[in-house]
Design an enzyme around this catalytic site. Structure first.
Site, mmCIF file in Angstrom:
data_model
loop_
_atom_site.group_PDB
_atom_site.id
_atom_site.type_symbol
_atom_site.label_atom_id
_atom_site.label_comp_id
_atom_site.label_asym_id
_atom_site.label_seq_id
_atom_site.Cartn_x
_atom_site.Cartn_y
_atom_site.Cartn_z
ATOM 1 N N HIS A 477 0.826 -1.201 0.000
ATOM 2 C CA HIS A 477 0.000 0.000 0.000
ATOM 3 C C HIS A 477 0.864 1.257 0.000
ATOM 4 C CE1 HIS A 477 -3.577 -2.438 1.054
ATOM 5 N NE2 HIS A 477 -4.238 -1.408 0.588
ATOM 6 N N ASP A 478 1.846 1.287 0.888
ATOM 7 C CA ASP A 478 2.674 2.492 1.025
ATOM 8 C C ASP A 478 3.883 2.146 1.885
ATOM 9 O OD1 ASP A 478 3.567 5.039 0.806
ATOM 10 O OD2 ASP A 478 2.009 5.979 2.022
#
Length: 592
Positions: A477-478
């Site tokens: 995701h990040d």
């Protein structure tokens, strides 16, 4: 999708047409076992229709009781629960509305983040950057989807199509994708094309060798990290003479953000190809009935894994920007055999999308909780108000993901492609940590089970594999500590449920009168933990949650509110239990 749904077991799936098959059932009916009665058409909506239908929900589990328990809705206990819900839901709705009135003392702190709204006398909280990007471009995306479907319709009418085979449409998908990505990403399209070509080379070079999946994971992980480190690269940084190519970045220059989804498709193609090379037998698809999801996971002959099909799959316009995610095998099967998706199913799904959009619009016009959260405008707020700010922020997170996913899934359905539903249940209709992650971003969950969880050993090492899976999910995701903390918290919060299932199995204690109430108490704990983890990961971060915890546990009012909140959650979990029992009475079985 369970662990038993692997290549070995799929080899036994009968795909040969028989003389008895006189009709072609829809995609939902085809998922029903032969001994289960097909659903009849109804003229009225029932309670369980509130949850979106998925093919897998009609599969009766082996341990299902012969006769589901009688409904409890009419009992004194559940009438009391319903009465409590009828009082508390309006209260939970009014609290954030009252905080969003112009007369509220904190209004001046976040007013600058509000925009003019289309509902009379109300502004709109359009401050969430992720949803604002979709909301502001909704009609542009609708026009693009209409153009894609219209041109494809003409393509099909003007061309000569082989009967019952849509593989010729793969060329159109790729043709449209090229112009779509050139407009979207500009000259960065060529960076994507180079990465895709390198990934395809790994698959073809390695073939059936075990080094293939290893190199695939190493290459794609390296690209993911490099994209983040170099912010998508610039041609001028690579070669000064190419700097002129940086002049046209397209409508959305941050191609490396969207690439995270593309990476999943690249891994899917390479591993599906590896499994196809290691499968000695091939199956002919049955043209007289719609294939189930499990059947569409079966590999194709290796020669069908062409560069053209690969590019068409990786860049398929309806699913390119946000998903849902589908495997390469699934994509190709649906072109080899058309899905029988009825017009009624498409219309009903469109109505669901419209209802979701309107719900989001009402929330954004009457509850400015995102702006309040972003400006920390909660001075003098009570524990109940602080909790409702957090709760409704989570509802907005759910909706801002659900709406784009349903939009793009509807686009794919209109194109004749059936992809997994990403959000099966409402965020507020979850009491199980494991069940929550089966229904949240479901297509991603299916992808993880197929390509990570089962290859790692599945349920043989549940806790270790969950830790590895959620670490990957967080980093995918990040690449931030906040998401990593979220992944580890989720893994930790799975432990109590796994232990409870081991110590108090339903097979042994399910008939005991106290069992449902103990499970409801455990469900309350699960809800509190899931809300905490998701507030950390997607709303206020670790500092914000620390403030929430201090307000709840550090004051007498906070502790009193927490006790009331737990009692209300207990009622909610009991209603969730009975809702699932109602589903079973209608022949619907969901593992979430």
């Amino acid at each position: 999708m369970s662990e038993s749904c692997n290549l070995t077991n799929l080899q036994s799936i009968p795909l040969t047409p028989t003389a008895q098959e006189a009709y072609k059932p829809t995609v939902y009916e085809s998922a029903l076992p032969q001994n289960v009665e097909r659903p009849s058409y109804r003229n009225r909506m029932i309670l369980t229709d509130l949850t979106v239908d998925i093919p897998e929900s009609h599969r009766v589990p082996k341990d299902a009781p012969a006769t589901p328990p009688k409904a409890r809705w009419g009992t004194l206990e559940f009438r009391t629960y319903i009465a409590v819900a009828c009082v508390m839901i309006p209260v939970m709705t009014w609290i954030p509305i009252s905080l969003s009135l112009e007369s509220h003392p904190n209004y001046k702190f976040y007013e600058r983040r509000l925009s003019p709204g289309w509902i009379p006398f109300r502004k709109v909280d359009n401050s969430d950057a992720q949803y604002r990007s979709f909301r502001n471009n909704f009609w542009l995306l609708t026009t693009l989807a209409t153009a894609y479907l219209s041109i494809k319709y003409l393509w099909k009418r003007l061309g000569t199509a082989p009967p019952q085979d849509n593989t010729y449409l793969i060329r159109y998908n790729l043709f449209f994708s090229v112009f779509f990505l050139l407009g979207l990403h500009g000259t960065s399209f060529f960076k994507i094309l180079i990465i895709l070509s390198l990934n395809y080379s790994i698959a073809r070079f390695c073939g059936d060798r075990k080094i293939g999946p290893v190199l695939t994971w190493v290459f794609n992980a390296a690209v993911l990290f490099a994209n983040d480190r170099f912010n998508g690269y610039r041609y001028g940084d690579l070669l000064p003479s190419l700097e002129v190519l940086d002049g046209y970045q397209g409508a959305y220059s941050r191609w490396h953000i969207v690439y995270n989804l593309t990476m999943l498709r690249l891994v899917s193609f390479n591993i599906d190809y590896y499994w196809a090379c290691n499968t000695s037998t091939s199956k002919e698809h049955n043209r007289n009935r719609t294939m189930t999801y499990a059947e569409r996971m079966f590999p194709h002959p290796p020669q069908m894994y062409t560069f053209l099909s690969y590019l068409s799959y990786a860049l398929y316009p309806p699913l390119y920007l946000a998903g849902p995610i589908m495997t390469f095998n699934d994509y190709l099967w649906q072109h080899r055999q058309s899905m029988n998706i009825s017009g009624c199913a498409k219309v009903l799904y469109c109505i669901r999308l419209i209802a979701s959009v309107l719900t989001m619009e009402l929330i954004l016009h009457f509850m400015y909780v995102v702006a309040i959260k972003d400006t920390s405008a909660w001075d003098s707020a009570t524990p109940a108000q602080i909790s409702m700010i957090g709760f409704w922020n989570l509802i907005i997170v759910w909706l801002k993901l659900l709406i784009p996913w349903r939009f793009f899934r509807l686009w794919a359905l209109m194109d004749g492609i059936e992809v997994p539903e990403n959000m099966v249940r409402c965020m507020a209709n979850n009491y199980s940590t494991l069940g929550f992650w089966r229904s949240w971003h479901r297509s991603y969950n299916l992808w993880i089970i197929r390509y990570i969880y089962i290859p790692l050993g599945g349920s043989k090492h549940v806790l270790l594999n969950m830790l590895l899976v959620f670490t990957f999910v967080a980093l995918w995701h990040d690449l931030t500590f906040r998401l990593l903390a979220w992944g580890w918290l989720v893994s930790l919060f799975v432990v109590p449920e796994v232990l409870a299932m081991y110590l108090l199995p339903a097979s042994k204690y399910g008939s005991e009168p106290w069992y449902r109430h103990v499970c409801a108490a455990g469900g309350v704990l699960n809800v509190l933990m899931m809300m905490s983890a998701n507030l950390v990961g997607f709303v206020v971060g670790t500092d914000g949650v620390g403030f929430f915890v201090q307000q709840l546990f550090g004051t007498g009012k906070g502790l009193a509110f927490l006790a009331v909140a737990c009692a209300v959650l207990f009622v909610g979990v009991q209603l969730m239990f009975e809702y699932r029992e109602e589903e079973k009475r209608k022949g619907i079985y969901r593992r979430c």
